[in-house]
Design an enzyme around this catalytic site. Structure first.
Site, mmCIF file in Angstrom:
data_model
loop_
_atom_site.group_PDB
_atom_site.id
_atom_site.type_symbol
_atom_site.label_atom_id
_atom_site.label_comp_id
_atom_site.label_asym_id
_atom_site.label_seq_id
_atom_site.Cartn_x
_atom_site.Cartn_y
_atom_site.Cartn_z
ATOM 1 N N GLY A 64 -3.768 12.559 12.736
ATOM 2 C CA GLY A 64 -3.945 11.440 13.658
ATOM 3 C C GLY A 64 -2.747 11.099 14.527
ATOM 4 N N THR A 65 -1.930 12.099 14.893
ATOM 5 C CA THR A 65 -0.810 11.755 15.786
ATOM 6 C C THR A 65 -1.306 11.386 17.187
ATOM 7 O OG1 THR A 65 -0.345 14.028 16.497
ATOM 8 C CG2 THR A 65 0.799 13.257 14.527
ATOM 9 N N ASN A 66 -2.411 11.958 17.609
ATOM 10 C CA ASN A 66 -2.979 11.552 18.905
ATOM 11 C C ASN A 66 -3.551 10.142 18.827
ATOM 12 O OD1 ASN A 66 -2.933 13.662 21.176
ATOM 13 N ND2 ASN A 66 -3.351 14.861 19.321
ATOM 14 N N ILE A 126 -18.160 19.840 15.136
ATOM 15 C CA ILE A 126 -18.797 20.058 16.438
ATOM 16 C C ILE A 126 -19.846 18.953 16.698
ATOM 17 C CG2 ILE A 126 -20.796 21.572 15.971
ATOM 18 C CD1 ILE A 126 -18.008 22.954 17.979
ATOM 19 N N LEU A 127 -19.939 18.507 17.941
ATOM 20 C CA LEU A 127 -20.918 17.466 18.278
ATOM 21 C C LEU A 127 -22.229 18.108 18.719
ATOM 22 C CD1 LEU A 127 -18.876 14.828 20.333
ATOM 23 C CD2 LEU A 127 -19.183 14.981 17.869
ATOM 24 N N ASN A 155 -12.196 14.618 25.025
ATOM 25 C CA ASN A 155 -11.549 15.434 23.986
ATOM 26 C C ASN A 155 -10.157 15.842 24.462
ATOM 27 O OD1 ASN A 155 -11.397 17.152 21.599
ATOM 28 N ND2 ASN A 155 -11.696 18.897 22.966
ATOM 29 N N HIS A 157 -7.574 18.947 24.063
ATOM 30 C CA HIS A 157 -7.495 20.330 23.588
ATOM 31 C C HIS A 157 -6.067 20.839 23.779
ATOM 32 C CE1 HIS A 157 -8.860 24.269 22.419
ATOM 33 N NE2 HIS A 157 -8.150 24.760 23.420
HETATM 34 C C1 GAR Z 1 -4.176 18.265 18.119
HETATM 35 O O1 GAR Z 1 -3.227 19.241 18.484
HETATM 36 C C2 GAR Z 1 -5.436 18.405 18.952
HETATM 37 O O2 GAR Z 1 -5.175 18.773 20.275
HETATM 38 C C3 GAR Z 1 -6.138 19.501 18.219
HETATM 39 O O3 GAR Z 1 -5.937 19.185 16.847
HETATM 40 C C4 GAR Z 1 -4.690 18.500 16.700
HETATM 41 C C5 GAR Z 1 -4.926 17.212 15.948
HETATM 42 O O4 GAR Z 1 -3.718 16.578 15.613
HETATM 43 N N1 GAR Z 1 -7.517 19.552 18.561
HETATM 44 C C6 GAR Z 1 -8.193 20.704 18.675
HETATM 45 O O5 GAR Z 1 -7.720 21.784 18.417
HETATM 46 C C7 GAR Z 1 -9.634 20.556 19.142
HETATM 47 N N2 GAR Z 1 -10.184 21.829 19.518
HETATM 48 P P1 GAR Z 1 -3.646 15.022 15.264
HETATM 49 O O6 GAR Z 1 -4.659 14.759 14.139
HETATM 50 O O7 GAR Z 1 -2.246 14.825 14.797
HETATM 51 O O8 GAR Z 1 -3.953 14.242 16.511
#
Ligand code: GAR
Length: 209
Positions: A13-15, A94-95, A109, A111
């Site tokens: 969950g850093t995003n 996947i949705l 999303n 990516h």
């Molecule tokens: C992030 O790098 C995100 O871009 C990627 O998973 C990571 C989640 O990190 N998402 C994908 O690859 C989707 N295809 P987070 O949980 O620390 O945000």
């Protein structure tokens, strides 16, 4: 009207944290994170939500017999939470077409590559960075896009490039892409959406005033 942002997560969950920080510093205009939904009850992202007094829920694909049952339950949950915008922040399930059509051009999303490179089925998390390093590209980055039925194929909202350096490992590169690109463009895209500044015309996201 202030928009309700529901964030879907599966992992660290850093995003999500970048979105929470952006909300606290006023970068996200006209929207607030009202709920965090996880595909995984153990996800650390849920702690981040709780630490910030944000409502949480868990929905697991494996608790439903068929994919459509899951798809409908997720759609119903988002409707129950009054979601105006759904953000996939490291959401790895996947949705389906039910949720995608109900929230057309309302799901964003993030990516971790410059779409259309290193995207589509199987390209998630560290695998994306591993593929970029195997190819030997000099630039990679991140893409914030709307979700449609084609995996990683929806209208592109924002992209940011990041340089690859000698000796990068997938882990080192992932961290740089997050810091330099994902944690910036995701909150920015969310803020633009909440201010009604993104129009989708012929499958292209056009950013206006
Ligand atoms: C992030 O790098 C995100 O871009 C990627 O998973 C990571 C989640 O990190 N998402 C994908 O690859 C989707 N295809 P987070 O949980 O620390 O945000």
């Amino acid at each position: 009207m202030m928009k309700n942002i529901v964030v879907l997560v599966s992992g660290g969950g850093t995003n999500l944290q970048a979105l929470i920080d952006a909300q606290n510093s006023g970068i996200i205009k006209n929207g607030r994170i009202t709920c965090v939904i996880s595909s995984n009850p153990e996800a650390y992202a849920l702690e981040r939500a709780k630490n910030n007094s944000i409502d949480t829920a868990v929905i697991r694909r494996k608790d439903f017999a068929g994919f459509d049952d899951y798809d409908r339950a997720l759609t119903d949950l988002l409707i129950e939470k009054n979601a105006d915008l759904v953000v996939l922040a490291g959401f790895l399930t996947i949705l389906g077409h039910i949720v995608i059509s109900r929230f057309e051009n309302k799901i964003i999303n993030i990516h971790p590559a410059l779409i259309p490179s290193f995207c589509g089925e199987g390209f998630y998390g560290l695998r994306v960075h591993k593929a970029a390093l195997e190819k030997g590209v000099k630039l990679t980055g991140a893409t914030a896009h709307f979700v449609n039925e084609e995996c990683d194929g929806g209208p592109i909202i924002l992209q940011k490039a990041v340089e690859i350096q000698n000796g990068d490992t997938p882990e080192v590169l992932q961290k740089r892409v997050m810091q330099q690109a994902e944690w910036k463009i995701l909150p920015e895209a969310v803020s633009l959406f909440c201010q009604d500044k993104i129009k989708v015309i012929d499958n292209h996201a056009v950013i206006g005033e």
